[in-house]
Enzyme design. Structure first.
Site, PDB file in Angstrom:
ATOM      1  N   THR A 180     -51.531  -4.789  -0.188  1.00 39.94           N
ATOM      2  CA  THR A 180     -50.171  -4.427  -0.591  1.00 39.94           C
ATOM      3  C   THR A 180     -49.197  -5.004   0.432  1.00 39.94           C
ATOM      4  O   THR A 180     -49.172  -4.562   1.565  1.00 39.94           O
ATOM      5  CB  THR A 180     -50.000  -2.898  -0.618  1.00 39.94           C
ATOM      6  OG1 THR A 180     -51.182  -2.335  -1.114  1.00 39.94           O
ATOM      7  CG2 THR A 180     -48.825  -2.518  -1.466  1.00 39.94           C
ATOM      8  N   GLN A 181     -48.445  -5.989   0.035  1.00 40.31           N
ATOM      9  CA  GLN A 181     -47.504  -6.585   0.972  1.00 40.31           C
ATOM     10  C   GLN A 181     -46.084  -6.210   0.606  1.00 40.31           C
ATOM     11  O   GLN A 181     -45.141  -6.581   1.277  1.00 40.31           O
ATOM     12  CB  GLN A 181     -47.677  -8.098   0.999  1.00 40.31           C
ATOM     13  CG  GLN A 181     -49.097  -8.524   1.285  1.00 40.31           C
ATOM     14  CD  GLN A 181     -49.302  -8.948   2.709  1.00 40.31           C
ATOM     15  OE1 GLN A 181     -48.442  -9.592   3.285  1.00 40.31           O
ATOM     16  NE2 GLN A 181     -50.410  -8.590   3.301  1.00 40.31           N
TER      17      GLN A 181
END
Lengths: 265, 275
Positions: free
Chosen positions: B33-34
């Site tokens: 998850t960026q």
């Protein structure tokens, strides 16, 4: 001439520096959003060593950007007591910078000092603790704890000892040190008032012949006044500093802690 | 001709050429998850003399789209604490599942020892059971670990309940593992819009210790209204939780009352207005 042209099969042209070489694998228009694991939570710390005491101080504001997250977030921690309440601790650690790393660093050092006490049946000396803290910081050299630490206590002779660190573990024993957001505001004041830098005896000569004012150890009340003045000054000129002043005095009788108000604006 | 069973039913390499396996690899680094995708906005909470009030609206946004309008973002834990989540909703759901497991383990752990709470306070949770302070510590370690792995859980979390000394407890953790406490706390937009209002009523711990439950609930409801007026990613349906020594009272379908949009008439200079 050949050196002007690339060995890189990508481009038969001039060489690129490391930074701006075109990346073949990145899709067209790909936006790279990387998670930044660090933030700066502001605040400032300060430590001054006296003849038989050490005074440590820090403000209690915790910021992120222009927001104040908390007005009461201590930056000074007693380290290496027998129990969690740290009643018999003899060393104080102050951390400023990225709060989560500061907290992690404090807990690591505290656990290590407690293990030392358990194994050896005596508290860790400041000198040993200082070296160990440097090692802890350097162990994370390539993903550092983004925290400026100052360690304070009394040395083997009972004299005040202050050790200051950078985030990767370089350290030094000093007479006084300011850390954090307002370090650049407080440190010159300390140089002048603690080490009497740029103070000369009037009419003692011209130019290099001028005699420096002789250094003398400061008394505890002098130091406490100095600390309050330093922070009152920093609060006036730095937005990340304020709310409250936490001050710890380490003497051979133990550690005394006080909280004083600072401006909350 | 290749007669090995591994090759049965596959296009023949000598006819079609070797299979281009590059399609199977996405290439590039592992992408955790960026950035958050479906998000919840502010969570706000304030301490009062015998507990904590917390509120969050029931909206999960997909960018600027109001995607899910019935998402509960406050979660009771062991009926002694409440956890409020801002930020990514899928990460919230992951944490909720994780907390469920933790709560079940805790329940088994303390099943055999019937309420061994102190005599003077029959409502205190059984000694040794996770209180809000313990839960906050646990979550902060979890969040800090994930940030160290460069795989953060994209949330800002408020934890409300009681500490080991049975005093009201309220603290925050974010995606980097930063923790702090205050008499009142707010995440996201709430930090700008609601926190100044709440600080008027509970600037210090002493102020919070004088606040009654009714006052605290009123302040929180007022803040939810301000947030709905000004936060474009908010909703008028919200959840509110009151944690006291008697347990958690959670209402998940509150409606904002007594809204006044009269001020909107005076706003000029936007959109297609010609005046």
């Amino acid at each position: 001439m050949a050196a002007m042209f690339s060995q890189n099969p990508l481009m038969n042209g001039p060489n690129y520096s490391v930074n701006d070489a075109p990346r073949v694998n990145a899709p067209e228009g790909a936006r790279e959003h990387r998670f930044d694991p660090y933030t700066d939570n502001g605040g400032s710390t300060l430590a001054i060593a006296g003849a038989d005491f050490t005074i440590m101080a820090g403000d209690t504001r915790l910021t992120s950007g222009y927001s104040i997250n908390s007005r009461h977030h201590p930056k000074l921690f007693k380290i290496g007591g027998t129990t969690a309440d740290q009643k018999d601790a003899t060393i104080v650690l102050s951390v400023v910078g990225f709060a989560a790393d500061g907290e992690a660093l404090k807990e690591r050092l505290d656990a290590i000092c407690k293990m030392y006490r358990y194994r050896h049946g005596k508290p860790m000396s400041v000198k040993a603790c200082a070296q160990r803290l440097s090692t802890i910081l350097y162990q994370k050299r390539f993903f550092p704890y983004y925290a400026y630490a100052i360690l304070g206590g009394l040395d083997e002779e009972g004299k005040g000892a202050v050790y200051s660190y950078d985030p990767v573990g370089s350290y030094e024993r000093e007479q006084c040190r300011a850390g954090g957001a307002a370090a650049s505001l407080i440190m010159p004041f300390l140089d002048n008032q603690v080490n009497f830098k740029n103070q000369y005896i009037p009419n003692s000569g011209e130019g290099h012949a001028l005699q420096e004012r002789e250094r003398r150890p400061l008394t505890r009340t002098e130091v406490e006044t100095l600390v309050k003045d330093a922070f009152d000054g920093a609060v006036e000129r730095h937005i990340e500093v304020g709310d409250g002043l936490q001050m710890m005095a380490i003497t051979r009788h133990g550690i005394e802690e006080v909280f004083l108000p600072l401006k909350k604006d | 001709m290749d007669h090995r069973p591994q090759a049965w039913g596959r296009p023949r390499d000598d006819v079609y050429g070797a299979y281009d396996a590059s399609y199977l690899q996405s290439g590039g680094p592992k992408t955790a998850t960026q950035s958050p995708i479906v998000t919840g906005t502010s969570v706000i909470a304030i301490k009062f003399k015998d507990g904590v009030v917390m509120a969050a609206d029931n909206l999960a946004s997909y960018g600027s789209l109001a995607r899910f309008t019935d998402v509960k973002r406050l979660r009771p834990f062991l009926s002694t604490s409440v956890v409020g989540f801002g930020g990514d909703v899928s990460d919230m759901q992951f944490l909720t599942r994780h907390l469920n497991e933790l709560a079940i383990d805790e329940a088994y752990e303390h099943e055999s020892s019937p309420t061994s709470s102190s005599e003077d306070d029959p409502n205190a949770p059984p000694a040794g059971q996770l209180n809000a302070a313990n839960l906050h510590k646990y979550l902060s370690k979890l969040m800090y670990r994930r940030r160290n792995d460069f795989d953060p859980l994209w949330n800002q979390i408020l934890v409300a309940g009681f500490d080991s000394a049975s005093a009201p407890f309220l603290a925050s953790v974010d995606l980097r593992g930063t923790t702090f406490t205050s008499p009142s706390l707010a995440t996201g937009f709430g930090a700008m819009l609601a926190q100044p209002i709440m600080r008027r009523y509970a600037a210090t711990e002493a102020d919070a210790a004088r606040l009654t439950r009714e006052e605290a609930v009123k302040v929180v409801k007022e803040c939810m209204k301000v947030l709905f007026y000004r936060d474009a990613r908010s909703l008028d349906r919200y959840s509110i939780a009151v944690v006291t020594k008697d347990g958690v009272e959670l209402s998940e379908d509150e409606q904002l009352e007594r809204q006044s949009w009269a001020f909107a008439e005076r706003i000029k200079g936007y959109g297609t207005q010609t005046v």
